[in-house]
Design an enzyme around this catalytic site. Structure first.
Site, short mmCIF file in Angstrom:
data_model
loop_
_atom_site.label_atom_id
_atom_site.label_comp_id
_atom_site.label_asym_id
_atom_site.label_seq_id
_atom_site.Cartn_x
_atom_site.Cartn_y
_atom_site.Cartn_z
N SER A 69 0.75 -1.18 0.08
CA SER A 69 -0.14 -0.07 -0.16
C SER A 69 0.79 1.21 0.12
CB SER A 69 -0.93 -0.06 1.26
OG SER A 69 -1.61 1.23 1.23
N LYS B 167 -4.32 -6.81 3.56
CA LYS B 167 -4.28 -5.59 2.45
C LYS B 167 -5.81 -5.31 2.13
CE LYS B 167 -3.38 -2.39 -0.51
NZ LYS B 167 -3.50 -2.52 -1.88
N HIS C 112 -7.40 -3.54 4.89
CA HIS C 112 -6.74 -2.32 4.78
C HIS C 112 -7.44 -1.40 4.02
CE1 HIS C 112 -4.59 0.92 2.70
NE2 HIS C 112 -3.88 0.90 3.81
N ASN C 113 -7.70 -1.97 2.83
CA ASN C 113 -8.52 -1.23 1.97
C ASN C 113 -9.85 -0.80 2.28
OD1 ASN C 113 -6.19 -1.64 0.50
ND2 ASN C 113 -7.01 -1.85 -1.62
N GLU D 296 -9.75 1.82 4.79
CA GLU D 296 -9.48 2.83 3.75
C GLU D 296 -10.90 3.61 3.21
OE1 GLU D 296 -6.52 2.75 0.97
OE2 GLU D 296 -7.78 3.48 -0.64
P1 NBP Z 1 -1.32 -2.14 -13.84
O1 NBP Z 1 -2.33 -2.91 -12.81
O2 NBP Z 1 -1.89 -1.11 -14.79
O3 NBP Z 1 -0.76 -3.56 -14.77
C1 NBP Z 1 0.02 -3.20 -15.91
C2 NBP Z 1 1.11 -4.09 -16.07
O4 NBP Z 1 0.61 -5.57 -16.22
C3 NBP Z 1 2.03 -3.94 -17.26
O5 NBP Z 1 3.43 -4.28 -16.86
C4 NBP Z 1 1.58 -4.75 -17.96
O6 NBP Z 1 2.26 -5.41 -19.11
C5 NBP Z 1 1.22 -5.97 -17.31
N1 NBP Z 1 0.51 -7.11 -17.98
C6 NBP Z 1 -0.66 -7.18 -18.39
BR1 NBP Z 1 -1.86 -5.77 -18.07
N2 NBP Z 1 -1.20 -8.36 -18.68
C7 NBP Z 1 0.03 -9.25 -18.93
C8 NBP Z 1 0.00 -10.33 -19.06
N3 NBP Z 1 -0.82 -11.26 -19.58
N4 NBP Z 1 1.32 -10.90 -18.98
C9 NBP Z 1 2.42 -10.15 -18.59
N5 NBP Z 1 2.19 -8.85 -18.09
C10 NBP Z 1 1.06 -8.33 -18.35
O7 NBP Z 1 -0.06 -1.80 -13.33
P2 NBP Z 1 0.05 -1.05 -11.83
O8 NBP Z 1 -0.86 0.09 -11.65
O9 NBP Z 1 1.56 -0.77 -11.88
O10 NBP Z 1 -0.24 -2.09 -10.72
C11 NBP Z 1 0.47 -3.36 -10.70
C12 NBP Z 1 -0.25 -4.04 -9.70
O11 NBP Z 1 -0.04 -3.42 -8.15
C13 NBP Z 1 -1.72 -4.23 -9.69
O12 NBP Z 1 -2.10 -5.75 -9.14
C14 NBP Z 1 -2.39 -3.22 -8.86
O13 NBP Z 1 -3.60 -3.65 -8.40
C15 NBP Z 1 -1.40 -3.32 -7.65
N6 NBP Z 1 -1.43 -2.15 -6.93
C16 NBP Z 1 -1.54 -0.75 -7.57
C17 NBP Z 1 -1.44 0.46 -6.66
C18 NBP Z 1 -1.48 1.55 -7.42
O14 NBP Z 1 -1.52 2.60 -6.79
N7 NBP Z 1 -1.61 1.83 -8.84
C19 NBP Z 1 -1.45 0.39 -5.25
C20 NBP Z 1 -1.28 -0.87 -4.74
C21 NBP Z 1 -1.24 -2.14 -5.70
P3 NBP Z 1 2.61 -4.65 -20.51
O15 NBP Z 1 3.55 -3.32 -20.40
O16 NBP Z 1 3.20 -5.61 -21.41
O17 NBP Z 1 1.22 -4.08 -21.08
#
Ligand code: NBP
Length: 477
Positions: free
Chosen positions: A128, A183, A186-187, A190
Site C-alpha cells: 500500500s 491488504k 486495509h482497503n 480506507e
Molecule cells: P497495472 O495494474 O496497470 O498493470 C500493468 C502491467 O501488467 C504492465 O506491466 C503490463 O504489461 C502487465 N500485464 C498485463 Br496488463 N497483462 C499481462 C500479461 N498477460 N502478461 C504479462 N504482463 C501483463 O499496473 P500498476 O498500476 O503498476 O499495478 C500493478 C499491480 O499493483 C496491480 O495488481 C495493482 O492492483 C497493484 N497496486 C497498484 C497500486 C496503485 O496505486 N496503482 C497500489 C497498490 C497495488 P505490458 O506493459 O506488457 O502491458
C-alpha cells in the site's frame, strides 16, 4: 554479476518498486512483457542503481541469484496467472515468487498451494502507498511461508516505509493468503475512513454553512490533533484547491459519482461469509454505488426534505467541534470492525495474525497511515487477546466522552436531511454492542413461529420450540 531480486511488470508500481530496491543498494533484474517499458526504465532511471535489463523470461530468470526472488507487479487476476504460468517452469525448488499486485486472497491461497507442491514459495504480498509509496517506502504485507520471509524480510524491511519510531512497516503477516487478506481489509478501512471524512465535510458545508476553503482550514486544525492522518491531510489539500479553468472550488466542478476497483467490496463480501458485522465499511461501499446511480438520483430529486435551519457563527463553530467528536468516534468503530474481520479471517484460515503488528505496519507508507494506529498498536500490545478495540479502556473512555456530541451531530444531520450512513452505522454498532438486551430475542420468536427454528432460554439449558399453531405449550427441541 547476478541480481538479488527481480521485478517483472514495470508499469507505475513495478517500476517504482524496482527503483526503490536499486536505490537501497540491491542489484535488480527488470523485465516487462512489452520490452519498451523495460527500455524506458533503463533510459530514465538506469543510473539510479544496479539494474539488469532482461528482454525474455529466460534471460530474466538467469539473471537472478539462487534461491531466486522474483516480484510480479502486473494487473491482478488473469495476468498474474499468465505470468506465473510463464515463469514457474523456469524456476527451481526453493525459489520465491512474490506477487505484489492486489490479488484476491483466495486466488493467492490457490496459487500458493499449486506452487508449494513444486517446492516454490509463493508470497502473496499486499503493498500500500500507491506509486509514491512504491518508490519512497510502502507499507508491505507479505504472506507465504516463514522460510520465504527469512530470506525476503531483510530486503523488504529496507525498502519499506518507517513508522515515526523508526520501525519498518513490514511484518510476516501469516502463511499463504494472509498478506493479501490484510491488504484487502486495509482497503476496506480506507473506504470507511474516506466516507467518514466525506460526511464530515458535507455536514460542515450544509449544516454549518462553511465554504470548502474554510473546511480545509478546519481539517488542517484537526490534523494537528488525534485525527492526524494522511487522509485528513490530503482532504484539506483537495478542499483548498481551486479549479484552474473556472476558479471555482475544485470539489464543486468534479462529478459526484465515486468509483471503485473492488477491494472494498471484497472486504464486505468476505465479512458476510465470516459473519463479521462491518457495517461502516459496507455503508462506505454502498455510498459509492449509490452516488453512481444517477438515474435513481434524478428520479428522486423532487422528493420532500426538511427546511434548512442556518446556524450562526458561534453555533457553527460549536458544531464543527461536535463533528470532530463524531468523526473520531466513528473512526474507532470502523477500525474495531476491520480488526474484527482480520481476527476472524485469522481464526478461519489458521493464520495466527498478530493484530498489534498489523496496526504497527500501517503507521507509515500506506493510505490509512495515522497517529491513531499507534494507539491501536499499544492497545493490542497491552492485551493481545483484546476481544474488540472497544474493550480497550483508552478507546472506551474516548468514545464514551464523544458520544453526546456524536448523537447531537446525527440529530442535526437527520433534522436537516444530510445523509450520514457512515456516522449512523457506527453509532448503531456502538449502541447495539453495549445494549443490555437486543430485539434479537423477538427475531428468534418470529423464526420459531413461522419455521420452528427453535430458541434458547435465558433461564435454562437446551433448545426449545413453542407449539404456536396449537396449544402454545413449550417443548424441548
Ligand atoms: P497495472 O495494474 O496497470 O498493470 C500493468 C502491467 O501488467 C504492465 O506491466 C503490463 O504489461 C502487465 N500485464 C498485463 Br496488463 N497483462 C499481462 C500479461 N498477460 N502478461 C504479462 N504482463 C501483463 O499496473 P500498476 O498500476 O503498476 O499495478 C500493478 C499491480 O499493483 C496491480 O495488481 C495493482 O492492483 C497493484 N497496486 C497498484 C497500486 C496503485 O496505486 N496503482 C497500489 C497498490 C497495488 P505490458 O506493459 O506488457 O502491458
Amino acid at each position: 554479476t547476478s541480481a538479488q531480486i527481480g521485478v517483472t511488470g514495470l508499469a507505475v508500481m513495478g517500476r517504482n518498486l524496482a527503483r526503490n530496491f536499486a536505490r537501497n543498494g540491491y542489484t535488480v533484474a527488470v523485465h516487462n512483457r512489452t520490452v519498451s517499458r523495460t527500455q524506458a526504465l533503463m533510459n530514465e532511471f538506469g543510473d539510479e542503481g544496479d539494474f539488469i535489463a532482461a528482454e525474455s523470461a529466460k534471460e530474466f530468470v538467469a539473471a537472478l541469484e539462487r534461491p531466486r526472488r522474483l516480484v510480479i507487479m502486473v494487473k491482478a487476476g488473469g495476468p498474474t496467472d499468465a505470468v506465473i504460468h510463464e515463469f514457474s517452469p523456469l524456476l527451481e525448488s526453493g525459489d520465491m515468487i512474490i506477487d505484489g499486485g492486489n490479488a484476491h486472497f483466495e486466488d493467492t491461497r490457490r496459487r500458493e498451494k499449486e506452487l508449494r507442491d513444486r517446492g516454490i514459495h509463493f508470497v502473496g504480498t499486499g503493498i500500500s502507498g500507491g506509486e509514491e509509496g512504491a518508490l519512497h517506502g510502502p507499507s508491505i504485507m507479505p504472506g507465504g511461508s516463514p522460510e520465504s520471509y527469512a530470506s525476503l524480510g531483510p530486503m523488504l524491511e529496507k525498502i519499506s516505509a518507517k513508522a515515526p519510531d523508526g520501525a519498518p512497516c513490514v511484518t510476516h503477516v501469516g502463511p499463504d493468503g494472509a498478506g493479501h487478506f490484510v491488504k484487502m481489509v486495509h482497503n476496506g478501512i480506507e473506504y470507511a475512513d474516506m466516507q467518514l471524512i466525506a460526511e464530515a465535510y458535507q455536514l460542515l458545508r450544509d449544516v454549518a454553512g462553511y465554504s470548502p476553503a474554510q473546511i480545509a482550514d478546519i481539517f488542517r486544525t484537526w490534523n494537528q490533533g488525534r485525527l492526524d492522518s494522511y487522509l485528513i491531510e490530503i482532504t484539506a489539500e483537495v478542499l483548498s484547491h481551486k479549479d484552474v479553468m473556472t476558479d471555482q472550488p475544485f470539489v464543486d466542478v468534479v462529478q459526484d459519482q465515486a468509483e471503485q476497483k473492488g477491494t472494498g467490496r471484497w472486504t464486505v463480501q468476505i465479512a458476510l461469509d465470516l459473519g463479521v458485522p462491518v457495517s461502516g465499511i459496507a455503508e462506505a461501499v454502498f455510498a459509492r454505488s449509490l452516488s453512481g446511480h444517477t438515474d435513481l438520483r434524478r428520479a428522486a430529486r423532487g422528493l420532500a426534505g426538511p427546511k434548512p435551519q442556518p446556524l450562526d457563527r458561534t453555533e457553527a463553530g460549536r458544531f464543527a467541534d461536535q463533528v470532530e467528536q463524531a468523526l473520531y468516534a466513528s473512526k474507532i468503530v470502523s477500525y474495531t470492525q476491520g480488526f474484527h474481520e482480520i481476527a476472524a479471517g485469522s481464526q478461519e484460515y489458521g493464520w495466527d495474525i498478530d493484530l498489534g503488528a498489523i496496526a504497527s505496519i500501517w503507521r507509515g507508507g500506506c493510505i490509512i497511515r495515522a497517529a491513531f494506529l499507534d494507539r491501536i498498536r499499544t492497545a493490542y500490545g497491552a492485551r493481545p487477546d483484546l476481544p474488540s478495540l472497544l474493550a480497550d479502556h483508552g478507546f472506551a473512555r474516548e468514545i464514551g466522552s464523544a458520544q453526546d456530541d456524536w448523537r447531537a451531530v446525527l440529530v442535526a444531520a437527520t433534522q436537516q436531511g444530510v445523509p450520514t450512513p457512515g456516522f449512523s452505522a457506527a453509532l448503531a454498532y456502538y449502541d447495539a454492542l453495549r445494549a443490555e438486551r437486543l430485539p434479537a430475542a423477538l427475531t428468534q420468536g418470529q423464526r420459531d413461529f413461522f419455521g420452528a427454528h427453535t430458541y434458547r432460554r435465558t433461564d435454562r439449558e437446551g433448545s426449545f420450540h413453542t407449539r404456536w399453531g396449537g396449544d402454545r405449550s413449550e417443548i424441548p427441541a
